[in-house]
Write an enzyme that holds these catalytic residues in place. Structure first.
Site, PDB file in Angstrom:
ATOM      1  CB  THR A 184     -18.686  39.047  -1.094  1.00  0.00           C
ATOM      2  OG1 THR A 184     -19.898  39.330  -1.174  1.00  0.00           O
ATOM      3  CG2 THR A 184     -17.910  39.085   0.163  1.00  0.00           C
ATOM      4  NE  ARG A 212     -29.229  37.640   1.273  1.00  0.00           N
ATOM      5  CZ  ARG A 212     -28.083  37.565   1.147  1.00  0.00           C
ATOM      6  NH1 ARG A 212     -27.129  38.390   0.880  1.00  0.00           N
ATOM      7  NH2 ARG A 212     -27.348  36.253   1.038  1.00  0.00           N
ATOM      8  CB  VAL A 213     -28.881  41.105   6.581  1.00  0.00           C
ATOM      9  CG1 VAL A 213     -27.484  41.057   7.239  1.00  0.00           C
ATOM     10  CG2 VAL A 213     -29.306  42.186   6.927  1.00  0.00           C
ATOM     11  N   GLY A 214     -27.035  39.201   4.550  1.00  0.00           N
ATOM     12  CA  GLY A 214     -26.202  37.726   4.276  1.00  0.00           C
ATOM     13  C   GLY A 214     -25.404  37.664   5.366  1.00  0.00           C
ATOM     14  CB  THR A 235     -17.140  35.060  -1.260  1.00  0.00           C
ATOM     15  OG1 THR A 235     -17.845  35.339  -2.228  1.00  0.00           O
ATOM     16  CG2 THR A 235     -15.981  34.095  -1.736  1.00  0.00           C
ATOM     17  N   GLY A 236     -19.893  33.546  -1.102  1.00  0.00           N
ATOM     18  CA  GLY A 236     -21.070  32.622  -1.476  1.00  0.00           C
ATOM     19  C   GLY A 236     -22.107  32.791  -1.298  1.00  0.00           C
TER      20      GLY A 236
END
Ligand code: ASP
Length: 331
Positions: A184, A212-214, A235-236
Site C-alpha cells: 500500500t 472487503r474494505v481494509g 500499511t499492514g
C-alpha cells in the site's frame, strides 16, 4: 522577522508498504526501481510543499507517483481480489478542521487518492463506495479506466499462487514470502501554512473477498490527521488496524502528551505485536518530527525532513523500528 517565520518549515514522509521485505527476497534491479520511485514520489510531494501548496496537494502529488507505478499495490499494480478483480481504497485528511474524504472498492479510477480528495472538497460526505463512488467520479470529470489498465503479471501470478496454496492446505494456507508484501502507499506532510495532512491508497490485500474494505479508507484506522497531535498513514494487515483504530490510537496518545515516536512505537511494536497484527505507519507531528515504526521485516519508506534531509529506506537495519514480529503471522 525570524527566519523560521519567513520560511516556515515543510516536511514529508511516504511509504510504499510493509511486509516480508528482506534482501534475500529482492533483486538488485527491483530494489533500484523501488528506491528510484520512492525518491520521485517524495520529491514530487516536497516540490508542492516548497511552492506553498496545501498539504493535501502535496499528499496527492506524492501518492500519484506510486499509484502510477506498477511496483506498488495502488492504482496500476493493485492486487487482485479472489474474484480476479482490482478493488481499490483510498483516503485523505487535513489536520486543520479534520476534513476528510475517502473511497472504497473502486475499480476504474486511475488515481483513487484524487477521487478521495474530491469527496472531501466537492461532496458533503466523507466516504463513498463502489458504484456510487464511480458515479461521483464521472460527474467530477474523472476518466473511467478499462480494468486492463490495472493488470500486472506479477500481481496476477501472486493471486494464482495464493489460490493454489489455498486449494492444497485449506486451513493452514500461508502465503509465501513474496505474497506477504503489502505495498500500500501513503504520504504525510507538514505544509507551509503549518498544517498536517495524510493520505493512503491501496488495492487492499491479495485474494481478499470481493467487497472487503481494509483500513486505508477508514478514517482513524489507516489514515488520520489532526494539527493538535499528528498525521498518520498505515500499511499492514488492515483488519487489525481497523480493530485497534491504529492511526487515531497513536494521535490520541500524542494529544494526551506522549511524544510521537513513543506513541507510534507503542501501538505498532507492543499493542499490534501482542495482537498479531503485522505492519507499520509513517507519522509526523506538528513540529515536523517524523517516525516510521513497523513490526514486519521491512517497509518501503522515504522522507525529506524540516532540514531538507532526504532519506530512503527499505530494510529494518536502515533505520529506527525496534522489535519485530517473528514472521509466522497468517494473513
Ligand atoms: N492495509 C492494507 C489493507 O489491509 C494493505 C496494505 O497495507 O498493503 O487493505
Amino acid at each position: 522577522m525570524s527566519i523560521a517565520y519567513a520560511n516556515p518549515p515543510v516536511a514529508i514522509v511516504i511509504h510504499g508498504g510493509a511486509g516480508t521485505i528482506t534482501r534475500a527476497s529482492m533483486t538488485a534491479a527491483k530494489e533500484a526501481a523501488i528506491r528510484a520511485t520512492l525518491k520521485a514520489s517524495v520529491q514530487a510531494g516536497y516540490q508542492a510543499l516548497l511552492k506553498g501548496s496545501p498539504g493535501t496537494e502535496a499528499v496527492t502529488a506524492a501518492i500519484n507517483v506510486m499509484e502510477d507505478s506498477p511496483l506498488f499495490n495502488a492504482g496500476k499494480g493493485a492486487v487482485f481480489n479472489a474474484a480476479g478483480k482490482n478493488e481499490m481504497d483510498a483516503a485523505i485528511m487535513e489536520g486543520a478542521g479534520l476534513n476528510a474524504g475517502a473511497v472504497a472498492s473502486v475499480s476504474h479510477i486511475r488515481n483513487p487518492i484524487n477521487l478521495a480528495l474530491k469527496v472531501m472538497t466537492n461532496s458533503e460526505h466523507v466516504l463513498l463506495m463502489g458504484k456510487g463512488a464511480e458515479e461521483f467520479a464521472r460527474q467530477q470529470g474523472f476518466e473511467m479506466m478499462d480494468p486492463s489498465y490495472f493488470y500486472t503479471d506479477f500481481r496476477w501470478q501472486q493471486l494464482q499462487r495464493i489460490k493454489a496454496k489455498e486449494a492444497t492446505h485449506k486451513k493452514t494456507a500461508q502465503q509465501d514470502q513474496q505474497d506477504r508484501w503489502f505495498s500500500t502507499v501513503g504520504a504525510v506532510v507538514l505544509d507551509r501554512q503549518g498544517n498536517l495532512a495524510a493520505g493512503t491508497s491501496t488495492g487492499g490485500t491479495a485474494n481478499k473477498r470481493w467487497g472487503r474494505v481494509g483500513d486505508s479508507p477508514i478514517i482513524g484506522a489507516g489514515t488520520y490527521a489532526n494539527n493538535k497531535s499528528c498525521a498518520i498513514s498505515a500499511t499492514g494487515h488492515g483488519e487489525f488496524f481497523i480493530r485497534y483504530v491504529v492511526a487515531y490510537n497513536i494521535c490520541n496518545r500524542v494529544e494526551l502528551g506522549t511524544p510521537l515516536a513513543e506513541a507510534a512505537d507503542t501501538v505498532i511494536n507492543d499493542v499490534l505485536v501482542k495482537a498479531g497484527g503485522e505492519g507499520g505507519v509513517i507519522a509526523m507531528d506538528h513540529d515536523g518530527n517524523i517516525t516510521t515504526p513497523f513490526n514486519s521485516a521491512g517497509m518501503y519508506r522515504a522522507s525529506i525532513d524540516i532540514d531538507g534531509k532526504l532519506s530512503i529506506s527499505i530494510y529494518r537495519d536502515e533505520g529506527e523500528a525496534e522489535g519485530a514480529l517473528t514472521g509466522n503471522v497468517e494473513h
